[in-house]
Design an enzyme around this catalytic site. Structure first.
Site, PDB file in Angstrom:
ATOM      1  N   TYR B  91      -5.334 -19.618 -28.888  1.00 13.46           N
ATOM      2  CA  TYR B  91      -6.015 -19.518 -30.185  1.00 13.46           C
ATOM      3  C   TYR B  91      -6.639 -20.851 -30.611  1.00 13.46           C
ATOM      4  O   TYR B  91      -7.054 -21.013 -31.750  1.00 13.46           O
ATOM      5  CB  TYR B  91      -5.030 -19.033 -31.253  1.00 13.46           C
ATOM      6  N   TYR B 464      -5.303  -9.863 -36.099  1.00 16.60           N
ATOM      7  CA  TYR B 464      -4.190 -10.442 -36.875  1.00 16.60           C
ATOM      8  C   TYR B 464      -4.228 -11.965 -36.801  1.00 16.60           C
ATOM      9  O   TYR B 464      -3.575 -12.653 -37.574  1.00 16.60           O
ATOM     10  CB  TYR B 464      -2.848  -9.880 -36.383  1.00 16.60           C
ATOM     11  N   ARG B 465      -5.048 -12.499 -35.881  1.00 16.96           N
ATOM     12  CA  ARG B 465      -5.055 -13.934 -35.597  1.00 16.96           C
ATOM     13  C   ARG B 465      -6.200 -14.137 -34.628  1.00 16.96           C
ATOM     14  O   ARG B 465      -6.499 -13.247 -33.841  1.00 16.96           O
ATOM     15  CB  ARG B 465      -3.744 -14.236 -34.906  1.00 16.96           C
TER      16      ARG B 465
END
Lengths: 145, 519
Positions: B91, B464-465
């Protein structure tokens, strides 16, 4: 722009005198004889380096860890455990820690400060005479130590 | 390598800011060499890691030092990107969204301030890693269990702040947050919940406080720097019971979700199981080249050969019941009956009792082995997570699974997906594993990600991310009433952070000063 570091080959194999029988006497973990002061210092330094190695690098580089598995796959089982290697120089260990290698990410100077990295690198690159055989089969060591 | 400075900051002022930071933390903890900047880049980035290059990093050791740094950042208008341990792998890792931002590395703040066995909580600083807390609990024989993500190299606080999850009944990590200490963008320090009382007796017990509840406003946000977090931990159960099954066919994930969701909702199954495709398991253990060297995604027949060699199904399910033996047995019977309606297969059953090795228990035990998947393609491996949230029903799960798999195949990458099942929703984490030395592949993955975000948004699914490079794309999909929520987020941002110094662009929230940087 900086050239992206790509390390494909290992550092040249370092030749150390193999003094297997003497190695038992100067074992880092269990010194059996009083040592001259200078060797005491380096034994203590390796001891400190080993502790730091386990704490900072142990996530992946103890038995059963990701780094150990990857190195074993790439270079063979004899080269999988970093703390058993005798072919790595301190400079190489320090460089790889900072720039990463393949899937290993680089490590910042906050995660592993220079002073700690010096000790870790000295421990990994310690002469073969300072190596002790593993106290127990490596496979019994937990990866979370 | 020329330093990428923060927008609108002169080299002179940048240097002054670094000097002032050094006055607070010591010269040793201001990291501004080329090598330092490199260590904070996202080495798994889909594309050029320079897109998110920081200008420097600074490492405080206390909340007071964080306050001082934040005040200096305001004085010189130097933006800061707080990280806990910087292991947000897949991420963006430790890198900031906006190039030139200074990383505020909280990795030196490693205190475990309190662990309370009676009430099941800890109070910790952001630098505490999963391994650190685990060792603390084990060494002191404290019978509390953690919720641990698949790759546990990172920070307990950081993971909860990014809404990471583990697999125990406490697996929704952000839900375990109870009470924060936060340095606001102006340098002022607050405590949330009842911690706002100077003598609170319940800071880590009662989440809500009085009036608006702020804990979740500091999650995936750029409104403050969390310097302490209260987190609930699970009491060690008397026993656990594991149920494992391999599902042979791709579409089996549909009925499995339909069978399990009511049991999650009613509390028969209290943990969130992950139903993952078995290629993920194979990819952590072997290189792709061992199986297939042709072009395109791994063909189905090759996959079948691999799975049969390892005796794996298309998907693997791993369920775990926690509590008293008798209750676990009763719940296992209910789960088995629900599965018997769909398959003749039996579960592989394992049991653990208190005192037996914790590795076999279903407790959160930190490991990093999941990282091995990065080596599947060879070269400098990269990985990226596309993680939409869907309703936990076969209708949604099957549709999303097939459409994602088809998209993967179109660009010649192998499908790795998992559905982690909560009471009402499922998080569908799709990994993209690529060789960063193969520019064409990396570029195809990069485009695929945008296509997947758009596909998901059409179905009403959000992520969600997400990775740094897609924070604006995902934010854009929250479009109700012409992006009214983003306007609210940015109104709050401007009020709390008038100079816009804290994590510009985080989750697509841009302060006024840097709004022009929005993608």
């Amino acid at each position: 722009m900086r050239t992206k570091p790509r390390f494909r080959s290992l550092a040249p194999f370092m030749l150390f005198a193999l003094t297997t029988s003497a190695a038992i006497g100067v074992g880092v973990a269990h010194p059996r004889h009083p040592r001259p002061r200078r060797e005491d210092d380096s034994a203590q330094k390796f001891n400190e380096g080993e502790k730091l190695f386990r704490a900072r690098c142990g996530y992946c580089h103890l038995a059963g860890g990701t780094g150990t598995i990857m190195l074993g796959r790439r270079l063979g089982k004899d080269h999988a455990l970093l703390d058993q290697r005798t072919d790595l120089t301190a400079a190489y260990v320090k460089t790889i820690t900072r720039v990463g290698l393949n899937s290993m990410p680089p490590h910042t100077r906050i995660e592993v400060p220079d002073t700690e990295l010096d000790l870790i690198a000295a421990f990994i690159a310690r002469p073969a005479s300072a190596h002790t055989p593993p106290a127990s089969p490596p496979s019994t060591r937990a990866t979370h130590e | 390598m020329p330093v990428v400075l923060p927008p609108n900051v002169s080299e002179k002022n940048f240097q002054k800011a670094l000097d002032a930071f050094a006055g607070v933390v010591g010269r040793q903890w201001v990291l501004a060499t080329d090598e330092d900047r490199y260590t904070y880049m996202d080495i798994y980035a889909p594309g050029d890691a320079d897109e998110h290059i920081p200008s420097a990093a600074v490492g405080p050791q206390s909340a007071e030092e964080v306050q001082a740094i934040v005040r200096i950042a305001n004085e010189y208008k130097v933006p800061l990107w707080p990280i806990s341990r910087g292991k947000n792998l897949g991420y963006g890792a430790a890198a900031p969204e906006m190039p030139g931002t200074v990383v505020l590395d909280l990795g030196r703040m490693k205190r475990i301030i309190e662990v309370n066995e009676r009430f099941g909580y800890c109070l910790i600083e952001p630098g505490v890693g999963f391994f650190d807390l685990f060792a603390h609990l084990q060494e002191r024989k404290i019978p509390l269990w953690m919720s641990v993500p698949a790759n546990a190299w990172g920070s307990v606080v950081g993971n909860a702040l990014e809404r990471g999850y583990g697999y125990t009944p406490y697996g929704e990590n952000t839900r375990n947050i109870c009470g924060l200490e936060v340095v606001l963008p102006t340098g002022e320090m607050i405590r949330t919940g009842t911690g706002a009382m100077s003598n609170s007796a319940c800071w880590q017990l009662f989440k809500y406080g009085y009036g608006p509840s702020w804990d979740q406003a500091f999650v995936q946000s750029n409104y403050g720097v969390v310097t302490k977090m209260g987190m609930w931990l699970m009491p060690e159960p008397e026993a656990t019971l594991g149920l494992k099954m391999q599902l042979p066919n791709p579409d089996d994930v549909g009925w499995a979700v339909d069978a399990l969701q009511p049991l999650r909702l009613s509390g028969v199954l209290q943990q969130n199981p992950s139903i993952g495709n078995s290629l993920r398991v194979v990819a952590t253990q072997t290189p792709r080249s061992q199986w297939y060297q042709g072009d395109g995604a791994l063909p189905d027949d090759v996959l079948r050969t691999i799975l049969s060699k390892y005796n794996l199904g298309w998907w693997g399910i791993d369920l775990r019941l926690y509590g008293y033996d008798e209750v676990n047995e009763a719940h296992a019977k209910i789960i088995k009956a629900a599965f018997a309606k769909h398959t003749k297969q039996e579960f592989e059953v394992t049991k653990w009792h208190r005192g037996e090795p914790i590795e076999d228990s279903g407790a959160g035990v930190p490991a990093t082995r999941a990282l091995q998947i990065i080596n599947w393609r060879g070269g400098r491996g990269g990985h990226l997570g596309f993680s939409p949230v869907l309703p936990a029903s076969s209708e949604h799960v099957l549709k999303q699974f097939h459409s994602t798999k088809k998209r993967y195949e179109e660009i010649g990458v192998d499908y790795y997906g998992s559905f982690t099942l909560f009471e009402r929703y499922t998080t569908n984490v799709n990994m993209m594993v690529y060789d960063r030395d193969d520019q064409a592949m990396t570029s195809r993955v990069r485009n695929l990600f945008k296509v997947l975000v758009a596909d998901a948004a059409k179905e009403g699914y959000s992520e969600y991310r997400t990775h740094l490079s897609y924070m604006d794309d995902v934010a854009l999909s929250f479009d109700y009433n012409n992006h009214a929520l983003r306007r609210l987020n940015e109104t709050v941002k401007d009020a709390l952070d008038p100079n816009g110094i804290l994590a510009p662009g985080k989750q697509g929230i841009w302060p006024k000063a840097f709004r022009g940087s929005r993608a």
